[in-house]
Design a protein around this motif. Structure first.
Motif, PDB file in Angstrom:
ATOM      1  N   VAL A   1     -13.534   1.222  -8.583  1.00  0.00           N
ATOM      2  CA  VAL A   1     -12.638   0.313  -8.039  1.00  0.00           C
ATOM      3  C   VAL A   1     -11.553   0.260  -9.392  1.00  0.00           C
ATOM      4  O   VAL A   1     -12.354  -0.555 -10.142  1.00  0.00           O
ATOM      5  CB  VAL A   1     -12.949  -0.263  -7.253  1.00  0.00           C
TER       6      VAL A   1
ATOM      7  N   SER B   1       0.600  -0.891   0.281  1.00  0.00           N
ATOM      8  CA  SER B   1       0.269   0.312  -0.244  1.00  0.00           C
ATOM      9  C   SER B   1       0.922   1.238   0.114  1.00  0.00           C
ATOM     10  O   SER B   1       1.222   1.726   1.068  1.00  0.00           O
ATOM     11  CB  SER B   1      -1.204   0.039   1.003  1.00  0.00           C
TER      12      SER B   1
ATOM     13  N   THR C   1      -8.352  -2.120 -11.780  1.00  0.00           N
ATOM     14  CA  THR C   1      -7.440  -3.141 -11.013  1.00  0.00           C
ATOM     15  C   THR C   1      -6.215  -2.968 -12.426  1.00  0.00           C
ATOM     16  O   THR C   1      -7.092  -3.614 -13.634  1.00  0.00           O
ATOM     17  CB  THR C   1      -7.975  -4.132 -10.039  1.00  0.00           C
TER      18      THR C   1
ATOM     19  N   THR D   1      -0.421   4.627  -0.509  1.00  0.00           N
ATOM     20  CA  THR D   1      -1.536   5.690   0.380  1.00  0.00           C
ATOM     21  C   THR D   1      -2.596   4.803   0.457  1.00  0.00           C
ATOM     22  O   THR D   1      -2.522   3.334   0.245  1.00  0.00           O
ATOM     23  CB  THR D   1      -1.659   6.430  -1.455  1.00  0.00           C
ATOM     24  N   ARG D   2      -3.834   5.173   0.872  1.00  0.00           N
ATOM     25  CA  ARG D   2      -4.512   4.219   1.336  1.00  0.00           C
ATOM     26  C   ARG D   2      -5.547   3.938  -0.228  1.00  0.00           C
ATOM     27  O   ARG D   2      -6.780   3.180   0.045  1.00  0.00           O
ATOM     28  CB  ARG D   2      -5.549   5.436   2.104  1.00  0.00           C
ATOM     29  N   ARG D   3      -4.913   4.517  -1.229  1.00  0.00           N
ATOM     30  CA  ARG D   3      -6.428   4.507  -2.153  1.00  0.00           C
ATOM     31  C   ARG D   3      -5.767   2.898  -2.763  1.00  0.00           C
ATOM     32  O   ARG D   3      -5.860   2.944  -3.685  1.00  0.00           O
ATOM     33  CB  ARG D   3      -6.737   5.953  -3.100  1.00  0.00           C
ATOM     34  N   LEU D   4      -3.883   3.247  -3.401  1.00  0.00           N
ATOM     35  CA  LEU D   4      -3.049   3.045  -4.588  1.00  0.00           C
ATOM     36  C   LEU D   4      -1.936   1.743  -3.928  1.00  0.00           C
ATOM     37  O   LEU D   4      -1.875   2.291  -2.557  1.00  0.00           O
ATOM     38  CB  LEU D   4      -2.182   4.311  -4.666  1.00  0.00           C
TER      39      LEU D   4
ATOM     40  N   LYS E   1      -4.107  -1.380  -8.163  1.00  0.00           N
ATOM     41  CA  LYS E   1      -5.034  -1.271  -7.943  1.00  0.00           C
ATOM     42  C   LYS E   1      -5.970  -0.047  -6.592  1.00  0.00           C
ATOM     43  O   LYS E   1      -4.744   0.768  -6.252  1.00  0.00           O
ATOM     44  CB  LYS E   1      -6.016  -1.860  -6.753  1.00  0.00           C
ATOM     45  N   TYR E   2      -6.209   0.742  -8.012  1.00  0.00           N
ATOM     46  CA  TYR E   2      -6.884   2.138  -6.983  1.00  0.00           C
ATOM     47  C   TYR E   2      -8.163   1.984  -7.066  1.00  0.00           C
ATOM     48  O   TYR E   2      -9.156   2.093  -7.153  1.00  0.00           O
ATOM     49  CB  TYR E   2      -6.544   3.420  -7.959  1.00  0.00           C
ATOM     50  N   SER E   3      -8.567   2.136  -5.109  1.00  0.00           N
ATOM     51  CA  SER E   3      -9.931   2.445  -5.085  1.00  0.00           C
ATOM     52  C   SER E   3      -9.937   3.925  -4.193  1.00  0.00           C
ATOM     53  O   SER E   3      -9.588   4.249  -3.575  1.00  0.00           O
ATOM     54  CB  SER E   3      -9.743   1.583  -2.961  1.00  0.00           C
ATOM     55  N   ALA E   4     -11.087   4.887  -5.184  1.00  0.00           N
ATOM     56  CA  ALA E   4     -11.709   5.550  -4.976  1.00  0.00           C
ATOM     57  C   ALA E   4     -12.983   5.416  -3.978  1.00  0.00           C
ATOM     58  O   ALA E   4     -13.459   3.941  -2.850  1.00  0.00           O
ATOM     59  CB  ALA E   4     -12.222   6.471  -6.082  1.00  0.00           C
ATOM     60  N   VAL E   5     -14.327   6.417  -3.758  1.00  0.00           N
ATOM     61  CA  VAL E   5     -14.945   6.226  -2.821  1.00  0.00           C
ATOM     62  C   VAL E   5     -15.971   4.793  -3.437  1.00  0.00           C
ATOM     63  O   VAL E   5     -16.728   4.228  -2.345  1.00  0.00           O
ATOM     64  CB  VAL E   5     -15.785   8.015  -2.575  1.00  0.00           C
TER      65      VAL E   5
END
Length: 308
Positions: free
Chosen positions: A207, A171, A209, A173-176, A200-204
């Protein structure tokens, strides 16, 4: 000389406390990178299936499945699962033993163990009647913000063949999340390795990948529009088979009607959908699915009843 400007001395100025950064989350397992997108797509259905689930205790449950199909012989499956007392999350209980046996004598079994607070182990065995097909051993270490996994598949010391798979996710960042996979295989007269990079990038609400390597590429996009509608887009390219597939799936939940509808459309001219309907207060779930492949002119449908 006195302080004629009326400035406060340095010692009297308020000190700002250092900013505490929140720790990064654990990225999870490499095999679950595309899980959110895959859960949107419907599962294949064909024939008539009856599933009876029975909870024998807080640790042990069994399921009986009878499947009647026009494509093959009728089959019976006995599924048994044991869950221990150590629960780390709603989906992780250790130790866990799962077994599936069918009427032809084939067995598929998994054993999950928690060796330490951060170290997990898994063993998988699969047989076809009296012959072993697969035996696999996994070791996974989950740090605060990374996951490392090593898999040993089908080891054969006499035949000098083995498959080794190493996974690593970090990880940033908290999103990447970034990582990779290295697959090494060896058999008599053949040896090679395949490297795959993943991110993987996770938004609100969505997602994205991507896996890219010498064996091909796998990309997925998951979007949650609201509490009722979810969509997923998946792209897979295999360089060895020279095959490329593009799929679009959607998931519709109707809580007032106790219904779930999943559908899929792909680049192979295949259209399919599955409708699930719960029947409260009875512990019964009905499912009806149909799939049509325009390219090969094939159609199959299925109906299932799940009790328990």
């Amino acid at each position: 000389m006195g302080n004629t400007l009326g400035l406060a001395p340095l010692a009297a100025l308020p000190r700002r406390s250092p900013r505490r950064e929140e720790p990064l989350p654990n990225p999870g397992s490499f095999d679950e990178l595309h899980r959110l997108c895959k859960d949107v797509f419907p599962g294949q259905m064909e024939g008539v299936k009856l599933v009876v689930n029975k909870v024998l205790s807080s640790h042990f449950q069994v399921a009986h499945t009878v499947h009647l199909s026009a494509l093959g012989l009728p089959g019976y499956h006995l599924h048994a699962a044991y869950a221990g007392d150590w629960q780390l999350s709603p989906t992780e209980v250790f130790p866990t033993v799962v077994g599936d046996w069918d009427s032809s004598g084939s067995l598929n079994a998994q054993v999950l163990l928690l060796l330490a607070e951060r170290l997990r182990a898994k063993a998988v065995f699969q047989t076809q009647q009296s012959k072993f097909l697969t035996w696999q051993f996994d070791g996974e270490y989950r740090g605060d913000d990374y996951t490392a996994t090593l898999t040993l598949g089908n080891p054969d010391l006499i035949g000098e063949s083995v498959i080794l798979v190493a996974h690593f996710l970090q990880s940033l960042t908290r999103r990447l999340v970034l990582g990779g996979e290295l697959v090494y295989h060896r058999r008599p007269g053949e040896e090679g390795a395949i490297l795959t990079l993943a991110g993987k990038y996770s938004a609100v609400h969505w997602v994205a990948t991507l896996n890219v390597g010498s064996g091909g590429a796998h990309a997925s996009y998951y979007h949650r529009a609201n509490e009722q509608v979810q969509v997923g887009v998946e792209f897979e390219a295999n360089t060895r088979l020279q095959d490329t597939t593009f799929s679009f799936g959607y998931h519709l939940t109707l809580p007032q009607a106790n219904m779930v509808f999943r559908g899929v459309v792909d680049s192979n001219w295949c259209v399919g959908a599955v409708l699930e309907k719960k029947m409260p207060p009875l512990p019964v779930t009905l499912a009806l699915g149909a799939f049509l492949n325009h390219w090969r002119n094939r159609f199959h449908c299925g109906f299932s009843i799940t009790v328990g």
